[in-house]
Design an enzyme around this catalytic site. Structure first.
Site, PDB file in Angstrom:
ATOM      1  CE1 TYR A  21      -3.831   2.364   0.489  1.00 53.94           C
ATOM      2  CE2 TYR A  21      -2.334   3.423   2.028  1.00 53.94           C
ATOM      3  CZ  TYR A  21      -3.484   3.452   1.268  1.00 53.94           C
ATOM      4  OH  TYR A  21      -4.285   4.563   1.271  1.00 53.94           O
ATOM      5  CG  HIS A  25      -0.738   5.722  -1.529  1.00 50.45           C
ATOM      6  ND1 HIS A  25      -1.197   4.425  -1.464  1.00 50.45           N
ATOM      7  CD2 HIS A  25      -1.833   6.507  -1.688  1.00 50.45           C
ATOM      8  CE1 HIS A  25      -2.517   4.439  -1.558  1.00 50.45           C
ATOM      9  NE2 HIS A  25      -2.923   5.685  -1.694  1.00 50.45           N
ATOM     10  CE1 TYR A  44      -7.043  12.054   0.445  1.00 50.41           C
ATOM     11  CE2 TYR A  44      -8.214  12.712  -1.517  1.00 50.41           C
ATOM     12  CZ  TYR A  44      -7.960  11.795  -0.540  1.00 50.41           C
ATOM     13  OH  TYR A  44      -8.641  10.604  -0.536  1.00 50.41           O
ATOM     14  CD1 TRP A  79      -6.705   5.533  -6.549  1.00 52.52           C
ATOM     15  CD2 TRP A  79      -4.714   5.062  -7.455  1.00 52.52           C
ATOM     16  NE1 TRP A  79      -5.775   5.594  -5.545  1.00 52.52           N
ATOM     17  CE2 TRP A  79      -4.542   5.313  -6.081  1.00 52.52           C
ATOM     18  CE3 TRP A  79      -3.609   4.749  -8.231  1.00 52.52           C
ATOM     19  CZ2 TRP A  79      -3.296   5.253  -5.464  1.00 52.52           C
ATOM     20  CZ3 TRP A  79      -2.367   4.696  -7.609  1.00 52.52           C
ATOM     21  CH2 TRP A  79      -2.219   4.939  -6.241  1.00 52.52           C
TER      22      TRP A  79
END
Length: 122
Positions: A21, A25, A44, A79
């Site tokens: 994960y 990113h 964000y 995505w």
């Protein structure tokens, strides 16, 4: 001028997939970054806690419009389809299915309210 809507949400990343994960990113696809910005989401951030607790935060002027934009985006759809397997107990796309948390305190809002009250009492 109205304040932006602040949105915070929590997800649970599968502990056995945490390393992958994080790799996904770093960095996020440039075209996905562009779609997030085009949706109207800004400031964000994602924060990872112990055991895979993931907290997300963003600001937007119109969250419903931002959600609708991303829901119709082919790039965001690809995505989110790839990201869905990383989360525990989530039905549907992560960007659409994460439940927002309730904001209980904001320093700027309370300072502004206190200043307004002080000015009114003078």
């Amino acid at each position: 001028m109205t304040s932006p809507t602040r949105v915070c949400f929590q997800l649970q990343v599968r502990p056995e997939l945490l390393d992958e994960y994080l790799q996904r990113h770093s960095p996020v696809w440039p075209e996905m970054l562009a779609e997030i910005a085009a949706s109207g989401r800004r400031n964000y951030s994602l924060f990872l806690g112990d055991g895979g607790v993931l907290i997300g935060y963003y600001e937007t002027d119109d969250d419903a419009a931002a959600q609708a934009y991303l829901a119709s985006s082919e790039i965001a759809g690809r995505w989110e389809a790839e990201m869905a397997r990383f989360f525990v107990g989530l039905e549907g796309r992560p960007d659409q299915a994460a439940a927002p948390l309730t904001e209980v305190f904001n320093l700027a809002d309370q300072l502004s309210a206190a200043a307004s009250e002080s000015a009114e009492s003078e």
